[in-house]
Design an enzyme around this catalytic site. Structure first.
Site, mmCIF file in Angstrom:
data_model
loop_
_atom_site.group_PDB
_atom_site.id
_atom_site.type_symbol
_atom_site.label_atom_id
_atom_site.label_comp_id
_atom_site.label_asym_id
_atom_site.label_seq_id
_atom_site.Cartn_x
_atom_site.Cartn_y
_atom_site.Cartn_z
ATOM 1 N N ASN A 178 54.898 137.229 53.756
ATOM 2 C CA ASN A 178 53.724 138.167 54.063
ATOM 3 C C ASN A 178 54.051 139.538 53.190
ATOM 4 O O ASN A 178 55.003 140.200 54.038
ATOM 5 C CB ASN A 178 53.502 138.195 55.555
ATOM 6 C CG ASN A 178 52.144 138.791 55.768
ATOM 7 O OD1 ASN A 178 51.896 138.743 57.173
ATOM 8 N ND2 ASN A 178 51.316 138.811 54.919
ATOM 9 N N GLU A 233 43.826 134.552 57.342
ATOM 10 C CA GLU A 233 43.873 135.966 58.110
ATOM 11 C C GLU A 233 42.756 136.769 57.682
ATOM 12 O O GLU A 233 42.382 136.878 56.689
ATOM 13 C CB GLU A 233 45.231 136.987 57.569
ATOM 14 C CG GLU A 233 45.496 138.001 58.288
ATOM 15 C CD GLU A 233 47.032 138.446 58.167
ATOM 16 O OE1 GLU A 233 47.314 139.444 58.676
ATOM 17 O OE2 GLU A 233 47.615 137.775 57.537
ATOM 18 N N ARG A 234 42.115 137.368 58.874
ATOM 19 C CA ARG A 234 40.993 138.057 58.838
ATOM 20 C C ARG A 234 41.186 139.500 57.937
ATOM 21 O O ARG A 234 42.327 140.017 57.987
ATOM 22 C CB ARG A 234 40.771 138.693 60.275
ATOM 23 C CG ARG A 234 39.452 139.602 60.274
ATOM 24 C CD ARG A 234 39.220 139.973 61.719
ATOM 25 N NE ARG A 234 40.308 140.895 62.520
ATOM 26 C CZ ARG A 234 40.269 141.640 63.383
ATOM 27 N NH1 ARG A 234 39.138 141.411 63.965
ATOM 28 N NH2 ARG A 234 41.357 142.051 64.008
ATOM 29 N N ASN A 291 45.683 141.261 68.094
ATOM 30 C CA ASN A 291 44.873 140.628 67.074
ATOM 31 C C ASN A 291 44.283 139.258 67.600
ATOM 32 O O ASN A 291 44.692 138.434 68.142
ATOM 33 C CB ASN A 291 45.648 140.182 65.685
ATOM 34 C CG ASN A 291 46.083 141.470 64.984
ATOM 35 O OD1 ASN A 291 45.676 142.457 65.112
ATOM 36 N ND2 ASN A 291 47.225 141.293 64.097
ATOM 37 N N ASN A 293 54.888 140.196 61.313
ATOM 38 C CA ASN A 293 55.605 140.393 59.876
ATOM 39 C C ASN A 293 55.747 141.711 59.526
ATOM 40 O O ASN A 293 56.883 142.171 58.975
ATOM 41 C CB ASN A 293 55.124 139.567 58.837
ATOM 42 C CG ASN A 293 54.944 138.043 59.342
ATOM 43 O OD1 ASN A 293 55.814 137.444 59.683
ATOM 44 N ND2 ASN A 293 54.001 137.097 58.919
ATOM 45 N N ASN A 313 41.253 135.592 63.110
ATOM 46 C CA ASN A 313 42.441 134.755 62.269
ATOM 47 C C ASN A 313 42.385 133.303 62.817
ATOM 48 O O ASN A 313 42.161 133.170 63.997
ATOM 49 C CB ASN A 313 43.800 135.589 62.576
ATOM 50 C CG ASN A 313 43.890 136.997 62.230
ATOM 51 O OD1 ASN A 313 43.846 137.297 61.257
ATOM 52 N ND2 ASN A 313 44.040 137.771 63.218
ATOM 53 N N ASN A 371 44.898 146.393 55.810
ATOM 54 C CA ASN A 371 44.823 145.048 55.342
ATOM 55 C C ASN A 371 44.370 145.474 53.816
ATOM 56 O O ASN A 371 43.907 146.435 53.312
ATOM 57 C CB ASN A 371 43.939 144.509 55.846
ATOM 58 C CG ASN A 371 44.190 143.866 57.204
ATOM 59 O OD1 ASN A 371 45.496 143.674 57.355
ATOM 60 N ND2 ASN A 371 43.392 143.674 58.238
ATOM 61 N N CYS A 400 51.381 134.667 58.906
ATOM 62 C CA CYS A 400 50.908 135.739 59.815
ATOM 63 C C CYS A 400 51.722 135.839 61.066
ATOM 64 O O CYS A 400 51.562 134.909 61.910
ATOM 65 C CB CYS A 400 49.327 135.424 60.220
ATOM 66 S SG CYS A 400 48.666 136.621 61.361
ATOM 67 N N CYS A 408 50.782 143.548 63.428
ATOM 68 C CA CYS A 408 51.266 142.555 62.408
ATOM 69 C C CYS A 408 52.513 142.523 62.577
ATOM 70 O O CYS A 408 53.519 143.073 62.423
ATOM 71 C CB CYS A 408 50.831 143.440 60.920
ATOM 72 S SG CYS A 408 51.585 142.403 59.687
ATOM 73 N N THR A 428 51.717 137.281 64.059
ATOM 74 C CA THR A 428 51.027 137.423 65.213
ATOM 75 C C THR A 428 50.629 135.936 65.452
ATOM 76 O O THR A 428 50.256 135.184 66.458
ATOM 77 C CB THR A 428 49.961 138.422 65.606
ATOM 78 O OG1 THR A 428 49.039 138.240 64.499
ATOM 79 C CG2 THR A 428 50.496 139.759 65.795
#
Length: 321
Positions: A13, A217-218, A162, A75, A199, A64, A226, A73, A228
């Site tokens: 990511n 992922e949104r 998230n 990662n 997501n 994003n 992702c 986030c 989370t």
């Protein structure tokens, strides 16, 4: 003006990291959209901003690829954790995020000499209003089939913070991405269920302490990983007795992480443990809302992560064949 950036990734990511000040006159949304464009130097999934904080060692913001801002986030937080800990010469820090101040720390490598950090994932809510997700009179959604989503995939909704929709699936839904693509694209367009998007992760059980997760992922689309989503998937897999033990290995298209899932009374404590890899150091010229790459110094760290990817591919091949 000249801007110094670090290209980093957690589980594939990928982000550009920028240590910012509150008085910066930069258009971060515009900058993120350009930096994340795949045709420009390979692109990225987002822009990480490391800012001063009055209540923690640093503050993280996540922009994003489409210019929207993520509340969290996992990662990206690992990469920020490494940046802050190395700068302050400490092994543990507190990072302020949109909804919480979270503990991060340096950990023993999960693969050979891979730089590894753990990050707290919090807060956790199963209330549909926290995503938000609107499903008739439901207040929560736990491992249940919803006909409009799928006739045979049980879904759970959770925010961490998230918003995530987690489906436990058979192998056919991993081998063919079309169902997940269609559902996720629908829920992230104008729709009556998720007005702010969500997501969408499909989870394949592998063993009693391993799962595979693929996430749409949104604001990004299908991504290598992702953080989370992987942590939420480990949580749901634990709650539904799909896995056992407190430490779950989560494979993804970008590699693997470990997720610590512990319960204290009725409270869950979640930690995401994985790589924080520095790809390179970049200098750009940002003028009139346009970026131009001037210089870059690539590190050797990706070589180590490529070895990790080979291990991951072999592990998954042994299961899927």
């Amino acid at each position: 003006m000249k801007v110094q950036l670090v290209k980093v990734h957690g589980s594939g990511n990928t982000f550009y990291l920028y240590e910012a000040l509150y008085d910066d006159k930069l258009d971060y949304v515009n900058m993120a959209k350009q930096l994340c464009n795949p045709s420009i130097n390979g692109g990225a999934d987002g822009l990480l901003l490391v800012l001063p904080s009055d209540i923690a060692d640093a503050k993280m913001r996540v922009i994003n690829a489409d210019g929207s801002e993520a509340s969290m986030c996992g990662n990206g937080l690992r990469c920020v954790a490494r940046h802050v800990c190395e700068k302050l010469e400490i092994d543990e820090a507190i990072i302020e995020t949109m909804h919480a101040c979270l503990t991060v720390r340096k950990e023993a490598p999960i693969f050979e000499q891979l730089p590894t950090y753990s990050v707290e994932i919090s807060p956790i809510s199963f209330e549909l209003s926290s995503l938000p997700l609107f499903l008739e009179d439901k207040q929560e959604l736990h491992h249940e089939r919803i006909a409009v989503f799928s006739e045979d995939i049980p879904f759970t909704a959770v925010s961490v913070p998230n918003p995530h929709l987690i489906g436990i699936v058979e192998k056919k839904y991993i081998e063919n991405t079309s169902h997940q693509q269609q559902l996720a694209a629908f829920l992230n367009s104008d729709n009556e269920y998720c007005p702010n998007g969500v997501n969408v992760s499909y989870v394949l059980p592998i063993s009693n302490d391993e799962i595979f997760v693929r996430t749409y992922e949104r604001g990004v689309g299908f991504t290598n990983a992702c953080g989370t989503a992987m942590t939420a998937s480990a949580l749901i897999s634990t709650m539904e007795n799909i896995v056992s033990g407190n430490l779950i290995t989560v494979y993804n298209p970008g590699g693997f992480v470990q997720c610590s899932v512990e319960q204290y009374n009725d409270k869950w404590k979640l930690s995401l443990i994985g790589n924080a890899t520095i790809v390179g150091y970049y200098e750009i010229e940002y003028s009139h809302n346009k970026i131009e790459f001037i210089d870059c110094v690539i590190t050797e760290e990706q070589v180590q992560y490529d070895k990790c990817n080979i291990y991951t591919e072999n592990r998954l091949r042994s299961f899927t064949q």
